[in-house]
Design an enzyme around this catalytic site. Structure first.
Site, short mmCIF file in Angstrom:
data_model
loop_
_atom_site.label_atom_id
_atom_site.label_comp_id
_atom_site.label_asym_id
_atom_site.label_seq_id
_atom_site.Cartn_x
_atom_site.Cartn_y
_atom_site.Cartn_z
N ASP A 1 10.71 -6.30 5.91
CA ASP A 1 10.06 -7.19 4.92
C ASP A 1 11.34 -7.70 3.71
OD1 ASP A 1 8.50 -6.93 2.30
OD2 ASP A 1 7.20 -5.85 3.32
N HIS B 1 12.17 -11.02 4.45
CA HIS B 1 11.36 -11.73 3.92
C HIS B 1 11.68 -12.54 2.75
CE1 HIS B 1 7.03 -9.61 5.28
NE2 HIS B 1 7.69 -9.92 6.47
#
Length: 402
Positions: free
Chosen positions: A226, A249
Protein backbone atom coordinates in the site's frame (compact mmCIF):
# COMPACT_ATOMS: atom_id res chain seq x y z
CA UNK A 1 40.51 27.89 54.70
CA UNK A 2 41.18 27.17 51.02
CA UNK A 3 41.50 23.44 51.77
CA UNK A 4 38.14 23.50 53.57
CA UNK A 5 36.44 25.22 50.61
CA UNK A 6 37.92 22.65 48.21
CA UNK A 7 36.64 19.80 50.39
CA UNK A 8 33.15 21.33 50.50
CA UNK A 9 33.20 21.70 46.70
CA UNK A 10 34.09 18.01 46.23
CA UNK A 11 31.42 16.95 48.71
CA UNK A 12 28.92 19.02 46.73
CA UNK A 13 29.83 17.24 43.51
CA UNK A 14 29.43 13.85 45.18
CA UNK A 15 26.04 14.89 46.54
CA UNK A 16 24.90 16.03 43.09
CA UNK A 17 26.06 12.78 41.49
CA UNK A 18 24.16 10.79 44.11
CA UNK A 19 21.00 12.79 43.43
CA UNK A 20 21.40 12.36 39.64
CA UNK A 21 22.20 8.67 39.21
CA UNK A 22 21.95 8.65 35.39
CA UNK A 23 20.56 5.74 33.43
CA UNK A 24 19.01 2.50 34.66
CA UNK A 25 18.84 -0.57 32.38
CA UNK A 26 15.95 -3.04 32.36
CA UNK A 27 16.90 -6.15 30.39
CA UNK A 28 13.97 -8.40 29.44
CA UNK A 29 16.12 -11.46 30.26
CA UNK A 30 16.23 -10.29 33.86
CA UNK A 31 12.43 -10.52 33.90
CA UNK A 32 12.18 -14.10 32.67
CA UNK A 33 12.25 -13.79 28.87
CA UNK A 34 13.46 -16.97 27.16
CA UNK A 35 14.45 -15.49 23.79
CA UNK A 36 13.88 -18.77 21.96
CA UNK A 37 11.05 -17.50 19.73
CA UNK A 38 8.66 -20.32 20.65
CA UNK A 39 7.40 -19.42 24.11
CA UNK A 40 5.49 -16.28 25.01
CA UNK A 41 7.81 -13.57 26.39
CA UNK A 42 5.09 -10.94 26.73
CA UNK A 43 5.05 -10.79 30.53
CA UNK A 44 8.79 -10.17 30.69
CA UNK A 45 8.38 -7.15 28.42
CA UNK A 46 5.43 -5.88 30.48
CA UNK A 47 7.40 -6.17 33.71
CA UNK A 48 10.54 -4.57 32.29
CA UNK A 49 8.48 -1.65 30.97
CA UNK A 50 6.66 -1.26 34.28
CA UNK A 51 9.89 -0.88 36.22
CA UNK A 52 11.52 1.36 33.61
CA UNK A 53 8.48 3.62 33.50
CA UNK A 54 8.39 4.13 37.27
CA UNK A 55 12.18 4.37 37.75
CA UNK A 56 13.42 7.32 39.80
CA UNK A 57 16.11 8.21 37.25
CA UNK A 58 16.43 10.87 34.55
CA UNK A 59 16.68 8.16 31.88
CA UNK A 60 15.73 4.50 31.64
CA UNK A 61 16.46 1.85 29.03
CA UNK A 62 14.46 -1.27 28.19
CA UNK A 63 16.92 -3.71 26.60
CA UNK A 64 15.91 -6.36 24.06
CA UNK A 65 19.26 -8.20 23.59
CA UNK A 66 20.73 -9.23 20.25
CA UNK A 67 21.07 -12.83 19.15
CA UNK A 68 17.66 -13.90 20.50
CA UNK A 69 14.08 -14.05 19.23
CA UNK A 70 11.16 -12.95 21.39
CA UNK A 71 7.58 -14.06 20.75
CA UNK A 72 5.05 -11.44 21.83
CA UNK A 73 1.29 -11.28 22.08
CA UNK A 74 -0.55 -7.91 21.75
CA UNK A 75 0.96 -5.38 24.18
CA UNK A 76 0.28 -1.79 25.22
CA UNK A 77 3.05 0.16 26.97
CA UNK A 78 1.42 2.99 28.87
CA UNK A 79 2.80 6.30 30.15
CA UNK A 80 3.29 8.83 31.46
CA UNK A 81 6.60 7.70 32.90
CA UNK A 82 8.79 9.17 35.63
CA UNK A 83 12.10 9.27 33.71
CA UNK A 84 12.52 12.27 31.44
CA UNK A 85 13.64 9.96 28.61
CA UNK A 86 12.76 6.33 27.88
CA UNK A 87 14.93 4.29 25.51
CA UNK A 88 13.45 1.08 24.09
CA UNK A 89 16.46 -0.63 22.49
CA UNK A 90 15.65 -3.54 20.16
CA UNK A 91 18.84 -5.39 19.22
CA UNK A 92 17.24 -8.84 18.90
CA UNK A 93 14.26 -10.08 16.89
CA UNK A 94 10.64 -9.63 17.96
CA UNK A 95 7.98 -11.77 16.27
CA UNK A 96 4.20 -11.80 16.51
CA UNK A 97 2.16 -14.85 17.34
CA UNK A 98 1.42 -16.76 14.17
CA UNK A 99 -2.24 -17.27 14.99
CA UNK A 100 -4.86 -14.53 14.59
CA UNK A 101 -6.68 -16.40 17.37
CA UNK A 102 -4.22 -14.76 19.78
CA UNK A 103 -6.25 -11.56 19.33
CA UNK A 104 -9.53 -13.12 20.43
CA UNK A 105 -11.48 -10.59 22.53
CA UNK A 106 -8.66 -8.06 22.02
CA UNK A 107 -8.20 -5.01 19.78
CA UNK A 108 -7.59 -6.45 16.31
CA UNK A 109 -5.97 -3.22 15.15
CA UNK A 110 -2.79 -3.38 17.22
CA UNK A 111 0.14 -5.54 18.20
CA UNK A 112 2.75 -3.36 19.94
CA UNK A 113 1.62 0.08 21.06
CA UNK A 114 3.05 2.93 23.11
CA UNK A 115 0.62 5.45 24.58
CA UNK A 116 1.14 8.78 26.30
CA UNK A 117 4.94 8.47 26.59
CA UNK A 118 6.95 11.69 26.21
CA UNK A 119 10.50 11.56 24.82
CA UNK A 120 10.33 7.87 23.92
CA UNK A 121 13.15 6.59 21.70
CA UNK A 122 12.65 3.23 19.98
CA UNK A 123 15.75 2.07 18.09
CA UNK A 124 18.29 -0.68 17.62
CA UNK A 125 19.86 -3.01 15.11
CA UNK A 126 17.10 -5.59 15.46
CA UNK A 127 14.07 -6.80 13.54
CA UNK A 128 10.33 -6.65 14.20
CA UNK A 129 8.36 -9.27 12.24
CA UNK A 130 4.56 -9.02 12.22
CA UNK A 131 4.06 -12.50 10.64
CA UNK A 132 1.42 -10.93 8.43
CA UNK A 133 0.80 -13.81 6.02
CA UNK A 134 -1.52 -15.45 8.53
CA UNK A 135 -3.72 -12.33 8.25
CA UNK A 136 -3.34 -11.70 4.52
CA UNK A 137 -4.63 -15.22 3.84
CA UNK A 138 -7.92 -14.33 5.55
CA UNK A 139 -8.26 -10.79 4.22
CA UNK A 140 -11.73 -9.94 2.95
CA UNK A 141 -10.09 -7.80 0.27
CA UNK A 142 -8.54 -10.85 -1.39
CA UNK A 143 -10.80 -13.60 0.00
CA UNK A 144 -14.30 -12.05 0.15
CA UNK A 145 -16.04 -15.43 0.10
CA UNK A 146 -13.97 -16.92 2.89
CA UNK A 147 -15.89 -17.59 6.09
CA UNK A 148 -14.47 -15.47 8.89
CA UNK A 149 -12.50 -13.17 6.60
CA UNK A 150 -11.42 -9.93 8.25
CA UNK A 151 -11.18 -6.30 7.16
CA UNK A 152 -9.17 -5.34 10.23
CA UNK A 153 -5.70 -6.55 11.15
CA UNK A 154 -2.99 -5.43 13.59
CA UNK A 155 -0.55 -2.57 13.10
CA UNK A 156 2.96 -3.62 14.15
CA UNK A 157 3.90 -0.39 15.96
CA UNK A 158 1.57 2.32 17.22
CA UNK A 159 2.67 5.58 18.79
CA UNK A 160 -0.36 7.20 20.41
CA UNK A 161 0.04 10.62 22.03
CA UNK A 162 3.81 10.19 22.10
CA UNK A 163 5.36 13.66 21.92
CA UNK A 164 9.02 14.41 21.14
CA UNK A 165 9.74 10.76 20.38
CA UNK A 166 11.84 8.94 17.81
CA UNK A 167 11.87 5.69 15.84
CA UNK A 168 15.20 4.90 14.20
CA UNK A 169 17.68 2.31 12.90
CA UNK A 170 15.24 -0.59 12.96
CA UNK A 171 13.84 -3.10 10.43
CA UNK A 172 10.10 -3.79 10.37
CA UNK A 173 8.66 -6.48 8.09
CA UNK A 174 5.44 -8.26 7.18
CA UNK A 175 2.89 -6.30 9.17
CA UNK A 176 -0.63 -7.75 9.07
CA UNK A 177 -1.81 -4.25 8.13
CA UNK A 178 -0.16 -0.83 8.57
CA UNK A 179 3.45 -1.14 9.77
CA UNK A 180 3.78 2.09 11.79
CA UNK A 181 1.07 4.46 13.00
CA UNK A 182 1.83 7.89 14.48
CA UNK A 183 -1.35 9.36 15.94
CA UNK A 184 -2.16 12.38 18.11
CA UNK A 185 1.54 13.11 18.51
CA UNK A 186 3.77 16.17 18.22
CA UNK A 187 7.46 16.49 17.43
CA UNK A 188 7.98 12.84 16.44
CA UNK A 189 10.91 11.87 14.19
CA UNK A 190 11.46 8.70 12.13
CA UNK A 191 14.92 8.13 10.67
CA UNK A 192 16.79 5.30 8.96
CA UNK A 193 14.13 2.61 9.12
CA UNK A 194 13.59 -0.23 6.68
CA UNK A 195 9.99 -1.36 6.16
CA UNK A 196 9.17 -4.27 3.84
CA UNK A 197 6.20 -6.45 2.94
CA UNK A 198 5.16 -8.12 -0.33
CA UNK A 199 3.68 -6.03 -3.11
CA UNK A 200 0.40 -7.97 -2.93
CA UNK A 201 -0.04 -7.72 0.86
CA UNK A 202 -3.32 -5.87 1.58
CA UNK A 203 -3.45 -2.49 3.33
CA UNK A 204 0.13 -2.68 4.52
CA UNK A 205 0.98 1.04 4.56
CA UNK A 206 4.56 1.69 5.63
CA UNK A 207 3.95 4.69 7.89
CA UNK A 208 0.59 6.37 8.47
CA UNK A 209 0.37 9.78 10.14
CA UNK A 210 -2.93 10.81 11.69
CA UNK A 211 -3.87 13.91 13.66
CA UNK A 212 -0.21 14.70 14.31
CA UNK A 213 2.00 17.76 13.95
CA UNK A 214 5.67 18.57 13.36
CA UNK A 215 6.62 15.10 12.13
CA UNK A 216 9.84 14.26 10.26
CA UNK A 217 10.46 11.06 8.28
CA UNK A 218 13.93 10.79 6.75
CA UNK A 219 16.52 8.46 5.20
CA UNK A 220 14.33 5.36 4.99
CA UNK A 221 13.61 2.49 2.60
CA UNK A 222 9.95 1.46 2.36
CA UNK A 223 8.36 -1.17 0.11
CA UNK A 224 4.85 -2.48 0.84
CA UNK A 225 1.49 -3.46 -0.61
CA UNK A 226 0.00 0.00 0.00
CA UNK A 227 1.22 3.57 0.51
CA UNK A 228 4.86 3.87 1.52
CA UNK A 229 3.79 6.85 3.62
CA UNK A 230 0.26 8.18 4.03
CA UNK A 231 -0.88 11.38 5.71
CA UNK A 232 -4.32 11.44 7.33
CA UNK A 233 -6.74 14.05 8.64
CA UNK A 234 -5.68 16.86 10.97
CA UNK A 235 -1.97 16.63 10.28
CA UNK A 236 0.36 19.58 9.73
CA UNK A 237 4.01 20.54 9.45
CA UNK A 238 5.11 17.21 7.99
CA UNK A 239 8.62 16.96 6.49
CA UNK A 240 9.40 13.83 4.46
CA UNK A 241 12.78 13.47 2.75
CA UNK A 242 15.27 10.95 1.37
CA UNK A 243 12.80 8.09 1.06
CA UNK A 244 13.25 5.13 -1.29
CA UNK A 245 9.67 4.03 -2.03
CA UNK A 246 8.78 0.84 -3.86
CA UNK A 247 6.95 -1.31 -4.35
CA UNK A 248 3.77 0.30 -3.09
CA UNK A 249 1.25 3.03 -3.80
CA UNK A 250 3.60 5.97 -3.43
CA UNK A 251 3.53 8.78 -0.87
CA UNK A 252 -0.04 9.92 -0.38
CA UNK A 253 -1.93 12.69 1.32
CA UNK A 254 -5.17 10.89 2.06
CA UNK A 255 -7.51 9.47 1.54
CA UNK A 256 -9.33 12.26 3.38
CA UNK A 257 -12.94 12.99 4.31
CA UNK A 258 -14.37 9.54 3.70
CA UNK A 259 -17.34 9.89 6.07
CA UNK A 260 -18.03 13.55 5.35
CA UNK A 261 -15.46 14.57 7.96
CA UNK A 262 -13.96 18.04 8.26
CA UNK A 263 -10.37 17.95 6.98
CA UNK A 264 -7.40 20.18 7.72
CA UNK A 265 -4.04 19.07 6.32
CA UNK A 266 -1.41 21.76 5.73
CA UNK A 267 2.29 22.56 5.49
CA UNK A 268 3.44 19.29 3.96
CA UNK A 269 6.90 19.04 2.35
CA UNK A 270 7.86 15.86 0.46
CA UNK A 271 11.31 16.07 -1.11
CA UNK A 272 14.53 14.42 -2.28
CA UNK A 273 12.97 10.98 -2.68
CA UNK A 274 12.63 8.22 -5.28
CA UNK A 275 9.85 5.90 -6.44
CA UNK A 276 10.47 2.60 -8.18
CA UNK A 277 7.71 0.43 -9.65
CA UNK A 278 4.96 2.09 -7.61
CA UNK A 279 1.35 2.59 -8.66
CA UNK A 280 1.54 6.27 -7.70
CA UNK A 281 4.21 8.82 -6.96
CA UNK A 282 3.13 12.15 -5.48
CA UNK A 283 -0.56 11.70 -4.68
CA UNK A 284 -3.41 13.61 -3.04
CA UNK A 285 -6.73 11.77 -2.70
CA UNK A 286 -9.98 13.00 -1.15
CA UNK A 287 -13.56 11.81 -0.98
CA UNK A 288 -16.29 13.99 -2.49
CA UNK A 289 -18.30 13.97 0.74
CA UNK A 290 -15.43 15.45 2.75
CA UNK A 291 -15.09 19.11 3.75
CA UNK A 292 -12.23 21.37 4.77
CA UNK A 293 -8.79 22.00 3.28
CA UNK A 294 -5.57 20.51 2.00
CA UNK A 295 -3.18 23.42 1.49
CA UNK A 296 0.45 24.56 1.42
CA UNK A 297 1.94 21.35 0.00
CA UNK A 298 5.30 20.99 -1.76
CA UNK A 299 6.47 17.96 -3.77
CA UNK A 300 10.10 18.68 -4.65
CA UNK A 301 13.15 16.94 -6.14
CA UNK A 302 11.49 13.58 -6.81
CA UNK A 303 12.61 10.82 -9.19
CA UNK A 304 10.20 8.27 -10.70
CA UNK A 305 11.22 4.92 -12.20
CA UNK A 306 8.42 3.01 -13.95
CA UNK A 307 5.60 4.60 -11.96
CA UNK A 308 1.97 4.29 -13.09
CA UNK A 309 0.81 7.74 -11.95
CA UNK A 310 3.82 9.95 -11.15
CA UNK A 311 1.73 13.05 -10.34
CA UNK A 312 -1.89 12.63 -9.33
CA UNK A 313 -4.65 14.51 -7.55
CA UNK A 314 -7.87 12.54 -7.19
CA UNK A 315 -10.55 14.73 -5.64
CA UNK A 316 -13.18 12.18 -6.59
CA UNK A 317 -11.64 9.19 -4.81
CA UNK A 318 -13.92 6.16 -4.69
CA UNK A 319 -13.55 2.57 -3.49
CA UNK A 320 -14.66 1.33 -6.91
CA UNK A 321 -13.61 3.92 -9.52
CA UNK A 322 -16.50 5.30 -11.52
CA UNK A 323 -19.25 4.12 -9.18
CA UNK A 324 -19.52 7.16 -6.87
CA UNK A 325 -22.05 9.78 -7.94
CA UNK A 326 -20.89 13.37 -8.32
CA UNK A 327 -21.33 15.46 -5.16
CA UNK A 328 -21.48 19.24 -4.72
CA UNK A 329 -19.26 19.00 -1.61
CA UNK A 330 -15.55 18.35 -1.45
CA UNK A 331 -12.24 19.00 0.26
CA UNK A 332 -10.62 22.19 -1.03
CA UNK A 333 -7.11 21.57 -2.42
CA UNK A 334 -5.00 24.69 -2.82
CA UNK A 335 -1.43 26.01 -2.95
CA UNK A 336 0.24 22.79 -4.08
CA UNK A 337 3.65 23.05 -5.77
CA UNK A 338 5.42 20.40 -7.85
CA UNK A 339 9.10 21.32 -8.45
CA UNK A 340 11.95 19.44 -10.14
CA UNK A 341 10.28 16.09 -10.82
CA UNK A 342 11.89 13.62 -13.25
CA UNK A 343 11.60 10.06 -14.46
CA UNK A 344 9.48 7.53 -16.31
CA UNK A 345 5.79 6.71 -16.40
CA UNK A 346 4.42 3.25 -17.19
CA UNK A 347 1.03 4.67 -18.26
CA UNK A 348 0.12 7.21 -20.94
CA UNK A 349 -1.17 9.89 -18.52
CA UNK A 350 1.83 10.98 -16.45
CA UNK A 351 0.16 14.02 -14.88
CA UNK A 352 -3.45 13.53 -13.80
CA UNK A 353 -5.09 16.29 -11.76
CA UNK A 354 -8.77 15.33 -11.45
CA UNK A 355 -10.53 17.95 -9.32
CA UNK A 356 -14.14 18.70 -8.37
CA UNK A 357 -16.41 20.80 -10.57
CA UNK A 358 -17.94 22.32 -7.44
CA UNK A 359 -14.78 22.68 -5.29
CA UNK A 360 -12.01 23.09 -7.89
CA UNK A 361 -8.30 22.95 -7.12
CA UNK A 362 -6.54 26.31 -7.09
CA UNK A 363 -3.02 27.66 -6.73
CA UNK A 364 -1.48 24.55 -8.29
CA UNK A 365 1.99 25.07 -9.77
CA UNK A 366 4.07 22.78 -11.97
CA UNK A 367 7.70 23.78 -12.45
CA UNK A 368 10.60 22.01 -14.13
CA UNK A 369 9.03 18.61 -14.69
CA UNK A 370 10.41 16.07 -17.18
CA UNK A 371 8.57 12.78 -17.52
CA UNK A 372 8.94 10.22 -20.31
CA UNK A 373 7.43 6.87 -21.17
CA UNK A 374 9.10 3.57 -20.34
CA UNK A 375 8.30 2.67 -23.97
CA UNK A 376 10.87 4.23 -26.33
CA UNK A 377 9.30 6.80 -28.64
CA UNK A 378 5.95 6.75 -26.84
CA UNK A 379 4.51 10.18 -26.06
CA UNK A 380 2.78 10.97 -22.78
CA UNK A 381 -0.12 13.25 -21.93
CA UNK A 382 -1.30 15.43 -19.05
CA UNK A 383 -4.87 15.64 -17.84
CA UNK A 384 -6.15 18.55 -15.74
CA UNK A 385 -9.83 18.92 -14.87
CA UNK A 386 -11.18 21.84 -12.81
CA UNK A 387 -7.69 23.06 -11.88
CA UNK A 388 -6.39 26.63 -11.71
CA UNK A 389 -2.67 27.26 -11.64
CA UNK A 390 0.54 27.81 -13.55
CA UNK A 391 3.19 25.71 -15.22
CA UNK A 392 6.73 26.39 -16.39
CA UNK A 393 9.01 23.91 -18.12
CA UNK A 394 6.67 20.93 -17.98
CA UNK A 395 6.70 17.82 -20.16
CA UNK A 396 4.13 16.51 -20.81
CA UNK A 397 2.08 19.71 -21.01
CA UNK A 398 0.23 21.95 -21.42
CA UNK A 399 -2.28 21.17 -18.72
CA UNK A 400 -3.11 24.00 -16.32
CA UNK A 401 -5.17 27.08 -17.09
CA UNK A 402 -4.36 30.45 -15.53
Amino acid sequence: MEEMLALLFILGLVTNLTAWPGVDDFDVFDYGATGVGQTDDSQAFVDAWRDACKAETPSARVIVPEGSTFLLKPLMFHGPCKPQIIHFIISGTIIASGSPGTWKNLDLSQWIAFQNVTRLNVYGSGLIDGQGKHWWDRSCRYHPDQEGCTTLAPTVLKFLSCNEGTLSNIDIVNSPQTHVLISDSKGFNVNNVMIQSPQDSPNTDGIHIHSSHTIKITNSVIGTGDDCISIGDYSSNIDISNIECGPGHGISIGSLGRDGDMVLVENIHIRDSSFKGTTNGARIKTWQVGRGNVRHVIFENLVFDTVDNPIIIDQNYCDVPGTCKEQKSGVKISDVAYKNLYGTSSTNIAINLDCSRFVPCSGISLENIRLSSIKPGKSLSANCINVQGTEVGVNPGSCLRN
